[in-house]
Design a protein around this motif. Structure first.
Motif, PDB file in Angstrom:
ATOM      1  N   GLU A  13       0.832  -1.209   0.000  1.00  0.00           N
ATOM      2  CA  GLU A  13       0.000   0.000   0.000  1.00  0.00           C
ATOM      3  C   GLU A  13       0.870   1.263   0.000  1.00  0.00           C
ATOM      4  OE1 GLU A  13      -3.781  -2.075   2.314  1.00  0.00           O
ATOM      5  OE2 GLU A  13      -2.164  -1.202   3.483  1.00  0.00           O
ATOM      6  N   VAL A  14       1.938   1.227   0.798  1.00  0.00           N
ATOM      7  CA  VAL A  14       2.849   2.382   0.826  1.00  0.00           C
ATOM      8  C   VAL A  14       3.506   2.567  -0.541  1.00  0.00           C
ATOM      9  CG1 VAL A  14       5.069   3.150   1.785  1.00  0.00           C
ATOM     10  CG2 VAL A  14       3.243   2.410   3.312  1.00  0.00           C
ATOM     11  N   ASN A  15       3.880   1.447  -1.180  1.00  0.00           N
ATOM     12  CA  ASN A  15       4.507   1.563  -2.513  1.00  0.00           C
ATOM     13  C   ASN A  15       3.542   2.127  -3.538  1.00  0.00           C
ATOM     14  OD1 ASN A  15       6.977   0.728  -1.745  1.00  0.00           O
ATOM     15  ND2 ASN A  15       6.651  -1.435  -2.264  1.00  0.00           N
ATOM     16  N   ILE A  16       2.262   1.756  -3.429  1.00  0.00           N
ATOM     17  CA  ILE A  16       1.266   2.294  -4.369  1.00  0.00           C
ATOM     18  C   ILE A  16       1.182   3.815  -4.201  1.00  0.00           C
ATOM     19  CG2 ILE A  16      -1.203   2.397  -4.928  1.00  0.00           C
ATOM     20  CD1 ILE A  16      -1.334  -0.617  -4.105  1.00  0.00           C
ATOM     21  N   LEU A  17       1.101   4.254  -2.948  1.00  0.00           N
ATOM     22  CA  LEU A  17       0.992   5.701  -2.701  1.00  0.00           C
ATOM     23  C   LEU A  17       2.230   6.434  -3.229  1.00  0.00           C
ATOM     24  CD1 LEU A  17      -0.540   5.598   0.882  1.00  0.00           C
ATOM     25  CD2 LEU A  17      -1.656   6.440  -1.190  1.00  0.00           C
ATOM     26  N   ARG A  18       3.397   5.826  -2.997  1.00  0.00           N
ATOM     27  CA  ARG A  18       4.613   6.494  -3.476  1.00  0.00           C
ATOM     28  C   ARG A  18       4.683   6.482  -4.999  1.00  0.00           C
ATOM     29  NH1 ARG A  18       9.888   5.880  -0.144  1.00  0.00           N
ATOM     30  NH2 ARG A  18      10.308   7.535  -1.651  1.00  0.00           N
ATOM     31  N   GLY A  19       4.159   5.419  -5.612  1.00  0.00           N
ATOM     32  CA  GLY A  19       4.096   5.341  -7.078  1.00  0.00           C
ATOM     33  C   GLY A  19       3.221   6.464  -7.636  1.00  0.00           C
ATOM     34  N   ILE A  20       2.082   6.689  -6.978  1.00  0.00           N
ATOM     35  CA  ILE A  20       1.178   7.770  -7.418  1.00  0.00           C
ATOM     36  C   ILE A  20       1.907   9.113  -7.309  1.00  0.00           C
ATOM     37  CG2 ILE A  20      -0.946   9.032  -6.838  1.00  0.00           C
ATOM     38  CD1 ILE A  20      -2.121   6.314  -5.888  1.00  0.00           C
ATOM     39  N   MET A  21       2.671   9.267  -6.223  1.00  0.00           N
ATOM     40  CA  MET A  21       3.378  10.547  -6.056  1.00  0.00           C
ATOM     41  C   MET A  21       4.490  10.712  -7.083  1.00  0.00           C
ATOM     42  SD  MET A  21       3.216  11.122  -2.032  1.00  0.00           S
ATOM     43  CE  MET A  21       3.213   9.476  -1.460  1.00  0.00           C
ATOM     44  N   ASN A  22       5.196   9.613  -7.376  1.00  0.00           N
ATOM     45  CA  ASN A  22       6.229   9.686  -8.433  1.00  0.00           C
ATOM     46  C   ASN A  22       5.607  10.114  -9.755  1.00  0.00           C
ATOM     47  OD1 ASN A  22       8.649   9.063  -7.209  1.00  0.00           O
ATOM     48  ND2 ASN A  22       8.298   6.842  -7.329  1.00  0.00           N
ATOM     49  N   ALA A  23       4.462   9.499 -10.074  1.00  0.00           N
ATOM     50  CA  ALA A  23       3.803   9.811 -11.352  1.00  0.00           C
ATOM     51  C   ALA A  23       3.350  11.271 -11.368  1.00  0.00           C
ATOM     52  CB  ALA A  23       2.622   8.868 -11.567  1.00  0.00           C
ATOM     53  N   THR A  24       2.852  11.744 -10.225  1.00  0.00           N
ATOM     54  CA  THR A  24       2.403  13.135 -10.147  1.00  0.00           C
ATOM     55  C   THR A  24       3.585  14.077 -10.367  1.00  0.00           C
ATOM     56  OG1 THR A  24       0.821  12.389  -8.478  1.00  0.00           O
ATOM     57  CG2 THR A  24       1.139  14.769  -8.668  1.00  0.00           C
ATOM     58  N   GLN A  25       4.702  13.755  -9.684  1.00  0.00           N
ATOM     59  CA  GLN A  25       5.882  14.628  -9.811  1.00  0.00           C
ATOM     60  C   GLN A  25       6.410  14.623 -11.249  1.00  0.00           C
ATOM     61  OE1 GLN A  25       8.169  12.866  -6.527  1.00  0.00           O
ATOM     62  NE2 GLN A  25       8.156  14.889  -5.542  1.00  0.00           N
ATOM     63  N   LYS A  26       6.350  13.432 -11.878  1.00  0.00           N
ATOM     64  CA  LYS A  26       6.864  13.321 -13.247  1.00  0.00           C
ATOM     65  C   LYS A  26       6.012  14.194 -14.183  1.00  0.00           C
ATOM     66  CE  LYS A  26       8.171   9.757 -16.575  1.00  0.00           C
ATOM     67  NZ  LYS A  26       7.025   9.779 -17.501  1.00  0.00           N
ATOM     68  N   LYS A  27       4.699  14.084 -14.054  1.00  0.00           N
ATOM     69  CA  LYS A  27       3.784  14.893 -14.892  1.00  0.00           C
ATOM     70  C   LYS A  27       4.055  16.382 -14.713  1.00  0.00           C
ATOM     71  CE  LYS A  27       0.232  13.155 -17.302  1.00  0.00           C
ATOM     72  NZ  LYS A  27       0.710  12.909 -18.630  1.00  0.00           N
TER      73      LYS A  27
END
Ligand code: SAH
Length: 245
Positions: free
Chosen positions: A228-242
């Motif tokens: 679950e923590v990895n999913i949240l961090r993945g979402i944040m990585n994607a947000t930062q990348k965008k």
């Protein structure tokens, strides 16, 4: 009890109290004592108040910060003699014991504060849950070693009556499929979240208010697992990348 329980004392002033805690722990069959920046330790007064529990003092692990003392723990409980600014999930020592019984072989930290002013809000906000001994509201603060005694007694009682307690399902159950995130995972998550929220201009670093405290409370309340923590961090990585595109 299959959980590994450590007692963490933050910034204790009186070495006698550290000895009293060691004695209280050994009486209840606990052995892992962690000290965060104790004012005086080792100390002859600690040894004398420990009576026969000097082995616990000898094996005590000393840390510079609370973060270091709990980094590898899956469930962290902060003790508090009074209500705080932002309410957090609070359990009494008996409810805590029932959660711990169901935790399987997890590492659990129970954190105790300074004699004069307890734990800071920042320290309490590192914890999944808080535990309060329901004392007299007009005179709520117990001596440190007495507070450790009450909580370790309840943990031991729950262990002795484990079969009955088994009926009460803890909130995150024993059959969880994924390892729970530990405190170090969660601190990385919150740091990443804060950074992302600043990037997307949702969090104003000059006026952060209580946003991070409230988000901490939200996520810690759920006792998330590693995936679950990895999913949240993945979402944040994607947000930062965008944002950077
Ligand atoms: N004046 C401080 C109390 C410090 S007592 C304050 O207002 O916070 C020292 C420590 O003993 C506390 O940090 C806590 O770890 C523990 N303690 C004392 N009374 C307690 C209670 N009623 N419930 C839970 N922990 C308690």
């Amino acid at each position: 009890m299959s959980a590994e329980i450590r007692i963490v004392l933050v910034n204790t002033s009186h070495p006698g109290n550290i000895g009293g805690v060691a004695r209280a722990m050994k009486n209840m069959k606990f052995s892992q004592l962690h000290l965060v920046a104790p004012k005086k330790f080792p100390h002859v007064e600690a040894d004398s108040r420990a009576s026969g529990a000097t082995d616990i003092l000898e094996n005590a692990v000393v840390h510079e910060t609370l973060e270091q003392a709990i980094a590898d723990c899956h469930f962290v409980v902060g003790t508090s003699a009074r209500g705080r600014h932002i309410p957090w999930p609070v359990v009494d020592p008996r409810e805590l014991s029932s959660i711990v019984q169901g935790a399987g072989d997890k590492r659990i930290a129970v954190v105790f504060g300074r004699e004069d002013r307890g734990l800071t809000n920042e320290e309490l906000h590192l914890c999944h849950h808080h535990v309060h001994i329901p004392s007299n509201p007009d005179f709520s603060s117990l001596n440190l070693a007495a507070a450790v005694q009450v909580i370790t007694y309840e943990l031991r009682m729950a262990d002795l009556y484990a079969e009955q307690v088994e009926q009460q399902k803890p909130q995150w159950g024993t059959e969880w499929d994924i390892d729970l995130a530990d405190s170090a995972d969660l601190e990385r998550l919150f740091a990443h979240m804060e950074e992302t929220l600043v990037d997307i201009e949702f969090l104003d670093p000059d006026n952060p208010r209580q946003l991070m405290s409230r988000l901490r409370r939200l996520y810690l309340r759920t006792v998330p697992d590693k995936v679950e923590v990895n999913i949240l961090r993945g979402i944040m990585n994607a947000t930062q990348k965008k944002m950077k595109d």
